[in-house]
Design a protein around this motif. Structure first.
Motif, mmCIF file in Angstrom:
data_model
loop_
_atom_site.group_PDB
_atom_site.id
_atom_site.type_symbol
_atom_site.label_atom_id
_atom_site.label_comp_id
_atom_site.label_asym_id
_atom_site.label_seq_id
_atom_site.Cartn_x
_atom_site.Cartn_y
_atom_site.Cartn_z
ATOM 1 N N VAL A 553 39.904 30.362 32.305
ATOM 2 C CA VAL A 553 40.698 31.250 33.164
ATOM 3 C C VAL A 553 41.786 31.910 32.322
ATOM 4 C CG1 VAL A 553 40.290 29.875 35.239
ATOM 5 C CG2 VAL A 553 42.276 29.372 33.806
ATOM 6 N N ALA A 554 42.329 33.000 32.865
ATOM 7 C CA ALA A 554 43.344 33.743 32.120
ATOM 8 C C ALA A 554 44.637 32.945 32.028
ATOM 9 C CB ALA A 554 43.591 35.079 32.803
ATOM 10 N N GLU A 555 45.347 33.152 30.913
ATOM 11 C CA GLU A 555 46.653 32.520 30.742
ATOM 12 C C GLU A 555 47.586 33.563 30.123
ATOM 13 O OE1 GLU A 555 46.558 28.451 29.454
ATOM 14 O OE2 GLU A 555 48.361 28.780 28.258
ATOM 15 N N ALA A 570 44.189 45.747 37.258
ATOM 16 C CA ALA A 570 42.794 45.663 36.793
ATOM 17 C C ALA A 570 42.072 44.439 37.330
ATOM 18 C CB ALA A 570 42.770 45.619 35.267
ATOM 19 N N CYS A 571 42.816 43.460 37.834
ATOM 20 C CA CYS A 571 42.210 42.179 38.202
ATOM 21 C C CYS A 571 41.121 42.364 39.259
ATOM 22 C CB CYS A 571 43.288 41.228 38.718
ATOM 23 S SG CYS A 571 42.599 39.636 39.179
ATOM 24 N N LEU A 572 40.009 41.678 39.042
ATOM 25 C CA LEU A 572 38.838 41.857 39.905
ATOM 26 C C LEU A 572 38.838 40.934 41.121
ATOM 27 C CD1 LEU A 572 35.959 42.246 37.316
ATOM 28 C CD2 LEU A 572 37.452 43.973 38.279
ATOM 29 N N ASN A 573 39.732 39.966 41.153
ATOM 30 C CA ASN A 573 39.707 39.037 42.285
ATOM 31 C C ASN A 573 41.076 38.998 42.943
ATOM 32 O OD1 ASN A 573 38.166 37.399 43.885
ATOM 33 N ND2 ASN A 573 38.704 35.527 42.790
ATOM 34 N N ASP A 574 41.120 39.430 44.192
ATOM 35 C CA ASP A 574 42.402 39.485 44.897
ATOM 36 C C ASP A 574 43.123 38.144 44.808
ATOM 37 O OD1 ASP A 574 41.842 41.995 45.593
ATOM 38 O OD2 ASP A 574 41.267 41.563 47.681
ATOM 39 N N GLY A 575 44.354 38.193 44.420
ATOM 40 C CA GLY A 575 45.179 36.975 44.418
ATOM 41 C C GLY A 575 45.113 36.189 43.130
ATOM 42 N N ALA A 576 44.184 36.547 42.204
ATOM 43 C CA ALA A 576 44.088 35.767 40.962
ATOM 44 C C ALA A 576 45.268 36.027 40.052
ATOM 45 C CB ALA A 576 42.780 36.096 40.244
ATOM 46 N N LEU A 577 45.828 37.224 40.147
ATOM 47 C CA LEU A 577 46.906 37.604 39.229
ATOM 48 C C LEU A 577 47.951 38.372 40.030
ATOM 49 C CD1 LEU A 577 47.433 37.459 36.167
ATOM 50 C CD2 LEU A 577 46.223 39.619 35.920
ATOM 51 N N LYS A 578 49.228 37.997 39.858
ATOM 52 C CA LYS A 578 50.268 38.753 40.557
ATOM 53 C C LYS A 578 51.519 38.786 39.706
ATOM 54 C CE LYS A 578 51.493 34.793 43.544
ATOM 55 N NZ LYS A 578 50.513 33.820 43.069
ATOM 56 N N LEU A 598 41.631 30.863 41.418
ATOM 57 C CA LEU A 598 41.035 32.122 41.874
ATOM 58 C C LEU A 598 40.515 32.973 40.723
ATOM 59 C CD1 LEU A 598 43.472 33.381 44.660
ATOM 60 C CD2 LEU A 598 41.085 32.748 44.918
ATOM 61 N N CYS A 599 40.924 32.647 39.507
ATOM 62 C CA CYS A 599 40.568 33.488 38.356
ATOM 63 C C CYS A 599 39.082 33.336 38.033
ATOM 64 C CB CYS A 599 41.414 33.094 37.153
ATOM 65 S SG CYS A 599 40.970 34.019 35.678
ATOM 66 N N LEU A 600 38.420 34.475 37.819
ATOM 67 C CA LEU A 600 36.986 34.478 37.507
ATOM 68 C C LEU A 600 36.736 34.362 36.010
ATOM 69 C CD1 LEU A 600 36.093 37.584 39.711
ATOM 70 C CD2 LEU A 600 35.861 35.186 40.360
ATOM 71 N N GLY A 601 37.782 34.477 35.219
ATOM 72 C CA GLY A 601 37.614 34.443 33.757
ATOM 73 C C GLY A 601 36.889 35.673 33.238
ATOM 74 N N CYS A 602 36.975 36.773 33.982
ATOM 75 C CA CYS A 602 36.183 37.959 33.623
ATOM 76 C C CYS A 602 36.777 38.724 32.451
ATOM 77 C CB CYS A 602 36.065 38.887 34.825
ATOM 78 S SG CYS A 602 37.664 39.555 35.349
ATOM 79 N N GLY A 603 38.075 38.603 32.223
ATOM 80 C CA GLY A 603 38.703 39.259 31.082
ATOM 81 C C GLY A 603 39.124 40.700 31.327
ATOM 82 N N ALA A 604 38.979 41.209 32.543
ATOM 83 C CA ALA A 604 39.385 42.604 32.811
ATOM 84 C C ALA A 604 40.876 42.790 32.519
ATOM 85 C CB ALA A 604 39.078 42.967 34.263
ATOM 86 N N CYS A 605 41.651 41.767 32.807
ATOM 87 C CA CYS A 605 43.094 41.839 32.556
ATOM 88 C C CYS A 605 43.383 41.885 31.054
ATOM 89 C CB CYS A 605 43.790 40.646 33.201
ATOM 90 S SG CYS A 605 43.040 39.068 32.747
ATOM 91 N N VAL A 606 42.598 41.139 30.293
ATOM 92 C CA VAL A 606 42.810 41.073 28.837
ATOM 93 C C VAL A 606 42.604 42.467 28.243
ATOM 94 C CG1 VAL A 606 42.008 40.002 26.699
ATOM 95 C CG2 VAL A 606 41.960 38.695 28.837
ATOM 96 N N ASN A 615 45.175 36.183 27.799
ATOM 97 C CA ASN A 615 43.933 35.758 27.166
ATOM 98 C C ASN A 615 43.164 34.873 28.123
ATOM 99 O OD1 ASN A 615 42.925 36.266 24.456
ATOM 100 N ND2 ASN A 615 45.011 35.792 23.796
ATOM 101 N N VAL A 616 41.855 34.815 27.974
ATOM 102 C CA VAL A 616 41.066 33.877 28.764
ATOM 103 C C VAL A 616 40.839 32.630 27.902
ATOM 104 C CG1 VAL A 616 38.851 33.456 29.881
ATOM 105 C CG2 VAL A 616 39.957 35.678 30.125
ATOM 106 N N ASN A 617 41.244 31.493 28.407
ATOM 107 C CA ASN A 617 41.051 30.250 27.661
ATOM 108 C C ASN A 617 39.580 30.053 27.328
ATOM 109 O OD1 ASN A 617 43.698 29.240 27.574
ATOM 110 N ND2 ASN A 617 43.530 28.534 29.702
HETATM 111 S S1 SF4 Z 1 40.308 37.054 34.082
HETATM 112 FE FE1 SF4 Z 1 39.597 38.475 35.718
HETATM 113 S S2 SF4 Z 1 39.984 37.371 37.640
HETATM 114 FE FE2 SF4 Z 1 41.136 36.289 36.033
HETATM 115 S S3 SF4 Z 1 43.181 37.182 36.146
HETATM 116 FE FE3 SF4 Z 1 42.059 38.361 34.597
HETATM 117 S S4 SF4 Z 1 41.150 40.108 35.711
HETATM 118 FE FE4 SF4 Z 1 41.814 38.591 37.244
#
Ligand code: SF4
Ligand code: SF4
Length: 655
Positions: A553-555, A570-578, A598-606, A615-617
């Protein structure tokens, strides 16, 4: 203000401690390359890849095995971990979706950290699509890239999330009731919701079930009685999901009413063809649940007007209609079958209507869909109906017009043989030349013309009183649920499990399971098995009172984050990042904060952070860079004289 515990600078490792860790924990990468019984080694020179890996910095051991996923293959890895020869593992084999879990478990059993593991797919990405030296060279570069990442991996711990011991089952058919009962019997408080006022679903419309002839009404009544009286099950009929949020262990759900209470039968009352009445949802309510089981069922294919005369002739009906009429007749017997006051001297059942459709041959529906799959249950249901008719009304002739007979499963082939003994007449047609149903003048209302492959293409005309179309199963119209829960849907439009063999009732979103025909066409026995499997998975997930999730998950690095918020957008999942206000270095500042569950680990935020503050761990930017460096490096090819440049390998090991 957030306590920012996970991301707070106080909790982040100090640079000194990382340095200490590096010196204590020098990367020793073990590389294990699989032959896959020839699947890989027929095209990749596996031993050459192994010897090349010995040139690669950080690689302590490189080994091969005929089947790395076998017990002896796993033992190779475990022995090296236990002896201290390696502390990070790379397996080069098939797709990670097949065996990543296998190898992580082996590492854990050997006392290693299961997240210090990287997988190189040299089967689907190499040996199945390349040949010769090029395949061996590509495999080498992919394994090199995996070692580049492995050298930078740090131990990770799974996330632990508290879990409510409560389940929500969506759908009150056989699958939903079976799942609810199995969960409730194992101590999980269960809420079952059903859109209609009735429990029983599609099975309520069937008569004698193939192949053993159980009465569908009895099955539905029995399940409904047990469900309605179970102390740990709450049933709401006339209810659907109107909002959904949260995460495994604690989903937040809102239910809204879909049918008026005065439309409903009394709870427990059986209505033929519809099912057993259940208590209606009195008003919109909110609740929380640890897991969700989807048991939303199927729809029967509706033939288009003119398809084998359907919609144009009242004597052309569907198989579900025939089954319902037969079930209403209970155990009536006689010379000839009578339906709706009409004598049925001969009837024909046409198979594969709305199933196994072929582009260019069959007509698409209004949305451009074709059902290219086999519906699996209609052959058995047709032959079961034919046997029932021939045994109860021996003066009625039955013709089965089929493309292929697919009566798979215990007891079903015998049912097919019994149909021959009952003198059901089989005719086989070619899909390019399907039977033609036409109205005729005279004794019989309809005639079927068929070119019969069983008599080497003889053209036969069969006069009939009734034509029955063995319509297949289609996915239920659950677009609202698919959008709300972001459910994966297969090419056949049924809900798609993670893996048909390894995780057959699970979805990628933790805590959401599949039960029954929302996933694929199934008969009632298969539905019951699938529903019980989903319940067992749900119970085992909730049983401990907490759930462990992968830590990918993102950190946020709070020292680098400026709180600009591009990542939140950019976050793809509501509530994962605020964005939240928090104390950093004695100052109140705005920073991004991750909700790990809630984090999908998708990396869109990165990808969008201008400060590289997130970063995604397990998948950090440095690890990606190292993989790219190793892909283009020729270090592995040095001994063969193929090397063109010095390796671009960083010697540091901290992420
Ligand atoms: S990794 Fe994806 S789901 Fe997780 S905080 Fe970043 S954009 Fe949101
Ligand atoms: S089960 Fe039989 S009738 Fe149904 S689609 Fe498959 S082959 Fe056709």
């Amino acid at each position: 203000m957030s306590d920012a515990k996970q991301n707070s600078p106080e909790n982040a490792p100090a640079p000194e401690s990382l340095e200490n860790k590096e010196s204590q924990d020098q990367a020793k990468v073990g590389v294990y390359i699989c032959y896959c019984g020839g699947n890989i080694s027929d095209h990749v020179d596996v031993e050459k890849v192994r010897s090349r890996m010995e040139n690669v910095p950080g690689v302590a051991v490189a080994r091969t095995n005929m089947f790395m996923c076998s017990d002896p293959g796993q033992e190779l890895i475990m022995d090296d971990l236990r002896s201290g020869a390696v502390n990070r593992v790379v397996v080069a084999s098939c797709a990670p979706s097949l065996h990543e879990t296998t190898f992580r478990s082996a590492i854990a059993r050997a006392g290693g950290n299961p997240y210090q593991y990287e997988h190189a797919n040299i089967r689907e990405q190499v040996s199945w699509v390349h040949h010769g030296d090029a395949a061996t060279d590509k495999a080498t570069r992919l394994v090199c890239a995996a070692t580049g990442k492995a050298r930078l991996m740090q131990p990770l711990e799974p996330l632990r999330v508290d879990a409510l011991r409560r389940g929500l089952v969506i759908g009150g058919g056989v699958a939903g009731m079976r799942s609810a009962l199995d969960m409730a019997d194992r101590g999980i408080e269960t809420v079952l919701i059903e859109k209609s006022p009735y429990l029983g679903g599609g099975v309520s419309r069937l008569g004698k079930l193939a192949p053993y002839g159980e009465d569908a009404e009895t099955v539905v009544r029995d399940l409904a009685a047990r469900t309605l009286s179970h102390p740990r099950i709450t049933v709401y009929c006339g209810a659907s999901l109107s909002s959904y949020g949260g995460y495994v262990g604690k989903f937040s759900i809102e239910l809204s009413t879909t049918a008026a209470e005065d439309e409903a039968p009394s709870p427990g009352q059986y209505v033929p063809g519809k099912g057993v009445g259940g208590p209606m949802l009195p008003q919109n309510i909110a609740l929380e649940t640890g897991v969700v089981v989807l048991a939303t069922g199927f729809s029967s294919y509706t033939p288009h007007t003119g398809e084998y005369g359907f919609g144009e002739n009242q004597e052309v009906i569907t198989l579900p209609d025939l089954l319902q009429k037969l079930s209403e007749m209970k155990d009536e017997k006689g010379g000839q079958l009578h339906l709706d006051g009409r004598r049925i001297r001969s009837l024909a059942i046409i198979h594969c209507v709305g199933s196994r459709q072929i582009p260019g041959v069959h007509e698409e529906d209004e949305n451009g869909h074709l059902n290219e799959y086999c519906s699996r249950v209609c052959c058995s249901a047709s032959i079961n109906a034919a046997n029932t008719i021939r045994e109860s009304f021996p003066d009625t002739s039955v013709y089965e017009l089929y493309r292929d007979i697919r009566t798979y499963g215990r007891g079903q082939e015998e049912m097919y043989a019994q149909a021959s003994a009952n003198r059901v007449v089989f005719m086989r047609f070619n899909v390019e030349e399907p039977p033609v149903v036409r109205r005729i003048a005279g004794e019989y209302p309809l005639e079927i013309e068929v070119k019969d492959e069983l008599t080497f293409g003889e053209e036969l005309q069969v006069p009939v009183d009734l034509v029955v179309l063995a319509t297949g199963m289609e996915p239920a119209p659950i677009h609202d649920l698919v959008d709300m829960l972001k459910l994966p849907v297969g090419a056949d439009r049924f809900l798609l499990e993670v893996h048909p063999k390894l995780r057959p009732v699970e979805l990628p979103m933790a805590g959401v399971f599949l039960a029954g025909t929302c996933q694929a066409p199934m008969d009632v026995g298969e539905v019951s098995n699938a529903a019980s499997s989903a319940a067992v998975k749900a119970v085992s997930l909730l049983g401990k009172g907490f759930v462990e999730l992968d830590p990918f998950v993102a950190e946020v690095d709070l020292q680098k984050c400026t709180g600009a918020g591009a990542c939140v957008d950019a976050c793809l999942n509501d509530g994962a990042l605020k964005l939240v206000e928090m104390e950093v270095g004695g100052e109140t500042v705005t920073r991004a904060e991750v909700t790990p569950a809630l984090c999908l680990g998708c990396g869109a935020c990165v990808a969008v952070c201008p400060e590289n503050a997130i970063n995604v761990n397990g998948w950090t930017l440095r690890q990606y860079e190292s993989m790219v460096d190793m892909i283009i490096s020729d270090v592995a090819f040095e001994d063969s004289g193929e090397a063109k440049e010095e390796p671009a390998v960083e010697e540091e090991t901290a992420a």
